[in-house]
Design a protein around this motif. Structure first.
Motif, mmCIF file in Angstrom:
data_model
loop_
_atom_site.group_PDB
_atom_site.id
_atom_site.type_symbol
_atom_site.label_atom_id
_atom_site.label_comp_id
_atom_site.label_asym_id
_atom_site.label_seq_id
_atom_site.Cartn_x
_atom_site.Cartn_y
_atom_site.Cartn_z
ATOM 1 N N UNK A 99 0.613 -1.710 0.398
ATOM 2 C CA UNK A 99 -0.223 0.190 -0.244
ATOM 3 C C UNK A 99 0.203 1.295 0.069
ATOM 4 N N UNK A 100 1.860 1.507 0.460
ATOM 5 C CA UNK A 100 3.258 2.749 0.977
ATOM 6 C C UNK A 100 3.532 2.743 -0.771
ATOM 7 N N UNK A 101 3.838 1.667 -1.287
ATOM 8 C CA UNK A 101 4.786 1.555 -2.626
ATOM 9 C C UNK A 101 3.455 2.470 -3.645
ATOM 10 N N UNK A 102 2.495 1.510 -3.499
ATOM 11 C CA UNK A 102 1.110 2.141 -4.170
ATOM 12 C C UNK A 102 0.842 4.256 -3.839
ATOM 13 N N UNK A 103 1.345 4.362 -3.086
ATOM 14 C CA UNK A 103 0.928 5.641 -2.352
ATOM 15 C C UNK A 103 1.934 6.489 -2.980
ATOM 16 N N UNK A 104 3.067 5.878 -3.436
ATOM 17 C CA UNK A 104 4.859 6.875 -3.699
ATOM 18 C C UNK A 104 4.396 7.008 -5.087
ATOM 19 N N UNK A 105 4.181 5.262 -5.750
ATOM 20 C CA UNK A 105 3.898 5.907 -7.004
ATOM 21 C C UNK A 105 2.946 6.285 -7.528
ATOM 22 N N UNK A 106 1.618 6.541 -6.758
ATOM 23 C CA UNK A 106 0.857 7.744 -7.370
ATOM 24 C C UNK A 106 1.002 8.998 -7.191
ATOM 25 N N UNK A 107 1.648 8.925 -6.437
ATOM 26 C CA UNK A 107 2.103 10.450 -6.544
ATOM 27 C C UNK A 107 3.022 11.350 -7.250
ATOM 28 N N UNK A 108 3.966 9.865 -7.726
ATOM 29 C CA UNK A 108 5.354 10.350 -8.502
ATOM 30 C C UNK A 108 4.236 10.042 -9.664
ATOM 31 N N UNK A 109 3.451 9.430 -10.356
ATOM 32 C CA UNK A 109 3.188 9.006 -11.640
ATOM 33 C C UNK A 109 1.369 8.839 -11.927
#
Length: 338
Positions: free
Chosen positions: A310-320
């Motif tokens: 979930x945390x990795x997806x949060x970061x990915x959505x914020x960036x991409x």
């Protein structure tokens, strides 16, 4: 709303990281899942996701994924031990050392030996946690699961009515742990040897999107040279299970480069040229857990992996998030490899 196709890698218990990725994506109403391909643990995630979406939408899909991994833990010896001693947590290092010792011994005993049970413990998980009739009949999210034909050395992709319990078990059939799964007179092992995951069904057919998101749980890069026999075998397996993905990414990126600006009549080639590739990777946290972590099915571990996803997806959505619908966003370290 942005439509995306998903390609989900296998990786044993590390597939709980993918559970977290999917759980977070399902929370986002601006993202719609058009199709999904999965291998091994990724196949179980894909099946649960698709059946859940068909049964009641996003919330039902999140519940189905939770049920899958809860059942994995509850039906495993490690999960049962942890639930029996909830106030006596076992350190990860101790558990992983014990798993490694059992694993080292089992490598010398064939799954066909009479000293090992002949049944597949995953069958109970699949039949209890996944609505197979609904999965086979649903048409909203085309779902593809791969397995390796033992005798032919070729990949077989199952979809639609072919998505039986046996197909899912075949996709997750590690040959040193389970006996080959027989389907229609053919025998199958884990799909990760030839497609981890298989990408071709996501662009050879038109699913109404050019965005393909890969969820990777097996690292391309692991610093250092392994020294022990267990470390060497583990790294060989990582390289083996990533070979097909690396090959497919190289083919796609090179094809896209060569076809840039071309007026293409073939619809498949046009879809490849337009394809936008994305990746959410587990990163160093799973790398540090090592290959033995793929066998750690304690609920505490699985939920921690879910939270990492979930945390990795949060970061990915914020960036991409803004890259979706516009351009590829493969990590620079992956682009350097392919």
């Amino acid at each position: 709303m942005t439509r995306i196709s998903l390609a989900l890698q296998g990786g044993g218990a590390h597939g709980a990281f993918t559970w977290g990725v999917l759980d977070r994506l399902l929370e986002d109403d601006s993202i719609d899942i058009a199709a999904v391909s999965g291998t091994s643990a990724g196949a179980l995630n894909a099946a649960s996701l698709s059946a859940g979406l068909a049964s009641g939408g996003r919330d039902a899909a999140r519940e189905a994924l939770h049920r899958l991994w809860e059942t994995v833990s509850a039906r495993s010896p490690l999960g049962a031990v942890e639930s029996s001693f909830p106030f006596f947590p076992f350190p990860r290092a101790v558990v992983h050392q014990a798993i490694e010792q059992v694993r080292s011994f089992s490598q010398f005993v064939s799954p066909y030996s009479t000293v090992r049970p002949g049944g597949n413990p995953l069958r109970g998980v699949v039949e209890e946690a996944i609505d197979l009739p609904l999965l086979q009949s649903q048409t909203e999210v085309p779902t593809f699961v791969s397995a390796t034909d033992v005798e032919a050395g070729s990949v077989r992709v199952f979809s639609g009515s072919e998505l039986t319990a046996d197909a899912l078990l075949a996709s997750a059939c590690l040959p040193d742990i389970f006996r080959a799964v027989e389907i229609d007179g053919r025998h199958y092992w884990d799909g990760g040897y030839l497609g981890n995951p298989v990408l071709t069904p996501l662009f050879t057919e038109d699913h109404g999107t050019a965005d393909l998101l890969i969820v990777q749980v097996t690292p391309f890069v692991r610093p250092g040279v392994p020294g022990t026999a267990e470390e060497i075998i583990a790294r060989v397996n990582e390289i083996t299970f990533n070979t097909s993905l690396m090959r497919d990414l190289r083919m796609l990126t090179e094809t896209k480069r060569l076809m840039r600006g071309e007026d293409l009549e073939n619809p498949v080639m046009r879809r490849i040229a337009d394809l936008r590739l994305h990746m959410i990777s587990a990163g160093e946290e799973l790398t540090r857990r090592g290959a033995v972590g793929k066998l750690d099915t304690r609920w505490s571990e699985l939920t921690e992996l879910r939270d990492l996803g979930r945390a990795a997806t949060d970061r990915w959505l914020a960036d991409h998030r803004n890259d979706l619908g516009h351009c590829s966003s493969l990590p620079t370290e992956v682009e350097a490899l392919v």
